[in-house]
Design a protein around this motif. Structure first.
Motif: not given
Ligand code: CA
Length: 223
Positions: A8-12, A51-57, A79-81
């Motif tokens: 979800d991070e557009k830059k990444v 990625d793990l932390m994402l909007p909606f799901k 992921t950052a985690r």
């Protein structure tokens, strides 16, 4: 080879997409979990970067669902985690590898190559069929020890056929694995590329490496 990036991070996401495309992968990006799951379920990918932390799901739910649907596409969690417990949970849910942000792009590429090797005939980054040699790290192709210059799409088609050597690959499958989601290559584009490849690889040789199986597709046979 075709890769799905769910980030979800557009830059990444655009950094990864650009970097992977420079390595001749074709890349789809989903910016949220719902879209990521839809693409993972409906399209054919050779690998998913999740990625793990994402909007909606969240990523783990996506992973769980695609494994429940018996989709075995390799998954690298990004992921950052990065606590030990996060890694264990990710791998136990069915991820093939785990990379913590911030990550080095070189390391991501090496991990992708390592995972693609597992499902392939190659044991290093070199794939051979007769006197035809493909170096999947340097993206170089040799026939009879002479280097052959290919365009990125020609290379991508040859790579897919070589990774699946001794198997007949249909035109549909080929285009699914070398084009992004919104690209409609039309039916004869693959044939055009195959003709160009033959001109570069088979012309002047008695043994033709790329065989046409009428009504089915193409085959590179290692014999
Ligand atoms: Ca995120």
């Amino acid at each position: 080879m075709r890769i799905l990036v769910v980030e979800d991070e557009k830059k990444v996401a655009s950094f990864i997409k650009k970097g992977l495309e420079e390595e001749y992968y074709s890349v789809d990006v989903a910016f949220d979990g719902k879209e990521g799951l839809n693409l993972a379920l409906s399209e054919e990918y050779d690998l998913i970067i999740l990625d793990l932390m994402l909007p909606f799901k969240d990523g783990l739910s996506i992973l769980k669902e695609i494994r429940e649907q018996k989709i075995l596409t390799p998954v690298i969690i990004l992921t950052a985690r990065d606590t030990i417990q996060d890694k264990v949970t990710g791998l136990d849910t069915g991820a093939d590898d785990y990379l913590a942000k911030p990550f080095s792009f070189e390391e991501l590429l090496a991990r992708i190559r390592a995972i693609l090797r597992r499902n392939s005939v190659e044991k290093n980054n070199i794939i051979r069929a007769g006197d035809l040699i493909l170096d999947t790290q340097a993206h170089k192709v040799f026939r009879n020890n002479v280097e052959i210059q290919l365009t990125p799409k020609e290379y991508a088609i040859l790579e897919y056929l070589m990774r699946n050597k001794n198997r007949v690959i249909s035109r549909t499958k080929l285009s699914e694995h070398i084009y992004e989601f919104h690209f409609d290559p039309g039916t004869n584009v693959i044939d055009v590329y195959i003709n160009k490849l033959r001109n570069k690889i088979d012309k002047g040789y008695e043994k033709q490496m790329i065989r046409t199986i009428r009504g089915v597709g193409y085959l590179i046979k290692d014999d």
